[in-house]
Design a protein around this motif. Structure first.
Motif, PDB file in Angstrom:
ATOM      1  N   SER A  52      63.699  42.136  45.946  1.00  0.00           N
ATOM      2  CA  SER A  52      62.325  42.510  45.603  1.00  0.00           C
ATOM      3  C   SER A  52      61.296  41.863  46.540  1.00  0.00           C
ATOM      4  CB  SER A  52      62.009  42.074  44.157  1.00  0.00           C
ATOM      5  OG  SER A  52      60.605  42.068  43.966  1.00  0.00           O
TER       6      SER A  52
ATOM      7  N   LYS B  96      59.075  43.253  33.969  1.00  0.00           N
ATOM      8  CA  LYS B  96      59.259  43.261  35.424  1.00  0.00           C
ATOM      9  C   LYS B  96      59.280  41.846  35.984  1.00  0.00           C
ATOM     10  CE  LYS B  96      56.766  47.636  36.047  1.00  0.00           C
ATOM     11  NZ  LYS B  96      57.882  48.543  36.180  1.00  0.00           N
TER      12      LYS B  96
ATOM     13  N   GLU C  53      51.993  49.228  48.115  1.00  0.00           N
ATOM     14  CA  GLU C  53      53.225  49.034  47.336  1.00  0.00           C
ATOM     15  C   GLU C  53      53.750  50.334  46.714  1.00  0.00           C
ATOM     16  OE1 GLU C  53      55.452  47.171  43.737  1.00  0.00           O
ATOM     17  OE2 GLU C  53      54.070  48.823  43.909  1.00  0.00           O
ATOM     18  N   PRO C  54      52.914  51.163  46.071  1.00  0.00           N
ATOM     19  CA  PRO C  54      53.462  52.389  45.446  1.00  0.00           C
ATOM     20  C   PRO C  54      53.998  53.385  46.475  1.00  0.00           C
ATOM     21  CG  PRO C  54      51.225  51.921  44.666  1.00  0.00           C
ATOM     22  CD  PRO C  54      51.476  51.017  45.829  1.00  0.00           C
TER      23      PRO C  54
ATOM     24  N   SER D  16      58.000  51.535  46.517  1.00  0.00           N
ATOM     25  CA  SER D  16      58.686  52.388  45.529  1.00  0.00           C
ATOM     26  C   SER D  16      59.635  53.370  46.205  1.00  0.00           C
ATOM     27  CB  SER D  16      57.680  53.111  44.639  1.00  0.00           C
ATOM     28  OG  SER D  16      56.911  52.163  43.941  1.00  0.00           O
TER      29      SER D  16
ATOM     30  N   TRP E 110      63.662  53.710  45.552  1.00  0.00           N
ATOM     31  CA  TRP E 110      64.294  54.964  45.119  1.00  0.00           C
ATOM     32  C   TRP E 110      65.407  55.360  46.088  1.00  0.00           C
ATOM     33  CZ3 TRP E 110      59.012  58.025  44.800  1.00  0.00           C
ATOM     34  CH2 TRP E 110      58.231  57.477  43.783  1.00  0.00           C
TER      35      TRP E 110
ATOM     36  N   LYS F 229      60.763  62.095  41.032  1.00  0.00           N
ATOM     37  CA  LYS F 229      60.499  61.242  42.211  1.00  0.00           C
ATOM     38  C   LYS F 229      60.634  62.052  43.503  1.00  0.00           C
ATOM     39  CE  LYS F 229      61.536  56.994  39.842  1.00  0.00           C
ATOM     40  NZ  LYS F 229      62.624  56.195  39.281  1.00  0.00           N
TER      41      LYS F 229
ATOM     42  N   ARG G  59      53.734  60.438  48.509  1.00  0.00           N
ATOM     43  CA  ARG G  59      53.805  58.974  48.658  1.00  0.00           C
ATOM     44  C   ARG G  59      53.986  58.588  50.129  1.00  0.00           C
ATOM     45  NH1 ARG G  59      54.886  55.618  43.986  1.00  0.00           N
ATOM     46  NH2 ARG G  59      54.320  56.880  42.200  1.00  0.00           N
TER      47      ARG G  59
END
Ligand SMILES: N[C@@H](CCC(=O)N[C@@H](CS)C(=O)NCC(=O)O)C(=O)O
Length: 203
Positions: free
Chosen positions: A9, A51, A104-105, A109, A113, A123, A130
């Protein structure tokens, strides 16, 4: 202090990187987020959002949200990474808020994914938008870093600690090419050359 974390992470790495810079020792407690280990009753008691990262202080209080945690540590240890000048400090805050909304998104992400077999039909539909926004975020960083050594002027700040983790692994998953951003690549090398630097999966 105990850091509740998952080594791949970038959000957790922000805290590990800052602790390395400050020379702070924290005990690491690892969770496998792919197995739902952050949704147990005991974990939710620390962070109802389920989280990592969570920083558990010596008195038992728990802090969540990576950028809140790095701000806490920088303030607590009076680090120069958080400038005292109000304008410079606001510029650091700007990058921290920007990271959560615009970077970050769109970069972290999709990486998760694509690299953790976590793709769903929804997604897949979200991915092109994205990625477009992720390119725009990297372009903003590239343009800033073409003019100055770090994100807020020529000294490293909390903004760099916040943005380094997901930027340096942006290529994982195949959505982004950092070769398109030579100044980001130079900035990554500058941070990796710092004597306190630790890699993302070092515990
Ligand atoms: N905004 C939060 C995001 C934290 C976050 O997304 N954590 C992920 C790992 S990077 C997580 O624990 N996911 C597990 C889950 O949602 O079940 C932060 O900056 O700390």
């Amino acid at each position: 202090m105990i850091l509740h974390d998952f080594l791949p992470s970038g959000n957790g790495y922000k805290i590990r990187l800052l602790c390395a810079c400050l020379g702070l020792k924290v005990t690491l407690k690892q969770y496998d987020i792919t197995k739902g280990e952050t949704h147990t009753e005991s974990f939710l008691a620390m962070n109802p959002n389920g989280k990592i990262p969570v920083l558990q202080l010596d008195d038992g209080q728990c802090l969540s949200e990576s950028n809140a945690i790095i701000l806490y540590l920088a303030e607590q240890y009076k680090s120069a990474l958080l400038p005292t000048d109000a304008i410079l400090r606001a510029k650091v805050y700007k990058w921290l808020f920007w990271e959560q909304y615009s970077h970050e998104p769109n970069i972290a992400s999709p990486r998760f994914w694509l690299t953790h077999n976590a793709m769903t039909d929804l997604k897949k539909q979200m991915l092109p938008d994205r990625i477009q926004q992720g390119h725009a975020a990297l372009k903003q960083m590239e343009e800033t870093l073409a003019k100055q050594t770090f994100l807020v002027g020529d000294s490293i700040t909390l903004a760099d600690i916040c943005l380094f983790p997901y930027t340096h692994v942006a290529e994982e998953g195949g959505a982004y090419q950092l070769t398109e951003h030579p100044n980001i690549q130079r900035w990554i090398k500058d941070i990796e050359a710092l004597d306190w630097f630790i890699p993302i999966t070092q515990d």
